[in-house]
Design a protein around this motif. Sequence first.
Motif, PDB file in Angstrom:
ATOM      1  N   ARG A 138      53.275  28.048  22.276  1.00 52.42           N
ATOM      2  CA  ARG A 138      52.738  28.012  23.483  1.00 52.42           C
ATOM      3  C   ARG A 138      51.306  26.958  23.410  1.00 52.42           C
ATOM      4  O   ARG A 138      50.883  26.313  24.290  1.00 52.42           O
ATOM      5  CB  ARG A 138      52.048  29.405  23.800  1.00 52.42           C
ATOM      6  CG  ARG A 138      53.178  30.148  24.480  1.00 52.42           C
ATOM      7  CD  ARG A 138      53.004  31.738  24.619  1.00 52.42           C
ATOM      8  NE  ARG A 138      54.014  32.274  25.136  1.00 52.42           N
ATOM      9  CZ  ARG A 138      54.278  33.664  25.118  1.00 52.42           C
ATOM     10  NH1 ARG A 138      53.578  34.552  24.004  1.00 52.42           N
ATOM     11  NH2 ARG A 138      55.169  34.257  25.772  1.00 52.42           N
ATOM     12  N   VAL A 139      50.655  27.121  22.370  1.00 50.80           N
ATOM     13  CA  VAL A 139      49.430  26.281  21.670  1.00 50.80           C
ATOM     14  C   VAL A 139      49.874  24.614  22.036  1.00 50.80           C
ATOM     15  O   VAL A 139      49.150  23.995  22.517  1.00 50.80           O
ATOM     16  CB  VAL A 139      48.972  26.416  20.648  1.00 50.80           C
ATOM     17  CG1 VAL A 139      47.814  25.466  20.071  1.00 50.80           C
ATOM     18  CG2 VAL A 139      48.195  27.845  20.577  1.00 50.80           C
ATOM     19  N   GLU A 196      53.087  34.791  15.729  1.00 49.89           N
ATOM     20  CA  GLU A 196      52.798  33.339  15.163  1.00 49.89           C
ATOM     21  C   GLU A 196      53.631  32.413  15.818  1.00 49.89           C
ATOM     22  O   GLU A 196      53.229  31.259  16.173  1.00 49.89           O
ATOM     23  CB  GLU A 196      52.853  33.465  13.697  1.00 49.89           C
ATOM     24  CG  GLU A 196      51.620  34.325  13.191  1.00 49.89           C
ATOM     25  CD  GLU A 196      51.854  34.247  11.691  1.00 49.89           C
ATOM     26  OE1 GLU A 196      50.918  34.430  10.713  1.00 49.89           O
ATOM     27  OE2 GLU A 196      53.084  33.836  10.925  1.00 49.89           O
ATOM     28  N   HIS A 246      52.812  31.862  19.445  1.00 49.39           N
ATOM     29  CA  HIS A 246      51.302  31.416  19.810  1.00 49.39           C
ATOM     30  C   HIS A 246      51.583  30.029  19.317  1.00 49.39           C
ATOM     31  O   HIS A 246      51.206  29.154  19.928  1.00 49.39           O
ATOM     32  CB  HIS A 246      50.394  31.914  18.669  1.00 49.39           C
ATOM     33  CG  HIS A 246      49.108  31.473  18.869  1.00 49.39           C
ATOM     34  ND1 HIS A 246      48.168  31.641  19.895  1.00 49.39           N
ATOM     35  CD2 HIS A 246      48.447  30.429  17.745  1.00 49.39           C
ATOM     36  CE1 HIS A 246      47.215  30.812  19.710  1.00 49.39           C
ATOM     37  NE2 HIS A 246      47.231  30.396  18.450  1.00 49.39           N
TER      38      HIS A 246
END
Length: 227
Positions: free
Chosen positions: A112-113, A106, A109
């Motif tokens: 990176r998002v 998480e 992610h």
Amino acid sequence: MADDQTVVRTGFVNLLSTQDDIEIVGEAADGEQAVALAAARRPDVALLDIRMPKMDGIQAARTILQESNGATKALMLTTFDLDQYVFDALAAGASGFLLKDATFPELLHAVRVVAGGDAMLAPGVTRRLIAEYAGRRPGGSLATSPPALEQLTSRELEVLLLIARGLSNAEIAKRLTITDHTVKTHINRLFTKLELRDRAQAVIVAYELGLVAPGPPRNRGCGVGPT
């Protein structure tokens, strides 16, 4: 990476440093240090604890975003006992937030998002918190009040409502029986018309304007992914 709790900060830094595509360019123990480091190093993402000494994470995020002209994105760290700060963080320009007890996948992610320019809204938290607090806020809490909703087409309004309810682009496409490309086109147009920066602001606006009523959260994030 800014957090006044050394154990938390070190843990996040150590985990992120294991990735070839992520480089930690500075650590800060308070908001003032975070602002100074961001000005000196110009990171792609500032991972900020909301509650810190000298300057809280919300003010730090606001300052970093202003000084970098949006080149640095802010990802906020929060815990359930700091829920009341989430709306302020998003309204200040943060790209989203992450729970401190997030899993390693998480965390990766989320970073990176946000680095990719999208909003990261933590699963099981964002929609419920915005639903609870947005209705209590006075109007005009966003930096720029959105123009009248009459500017939106019926389809764009549908897309806005589905974003606020936590659907991803793919889910919106399936619900409306249209292509992913068409969904992206509708989102880009409604963002332009309502003067929105990202999906986080879209959710806030939908609740502030009473388009979506507070209710129980979905077991997912709010539309993480590119517009």
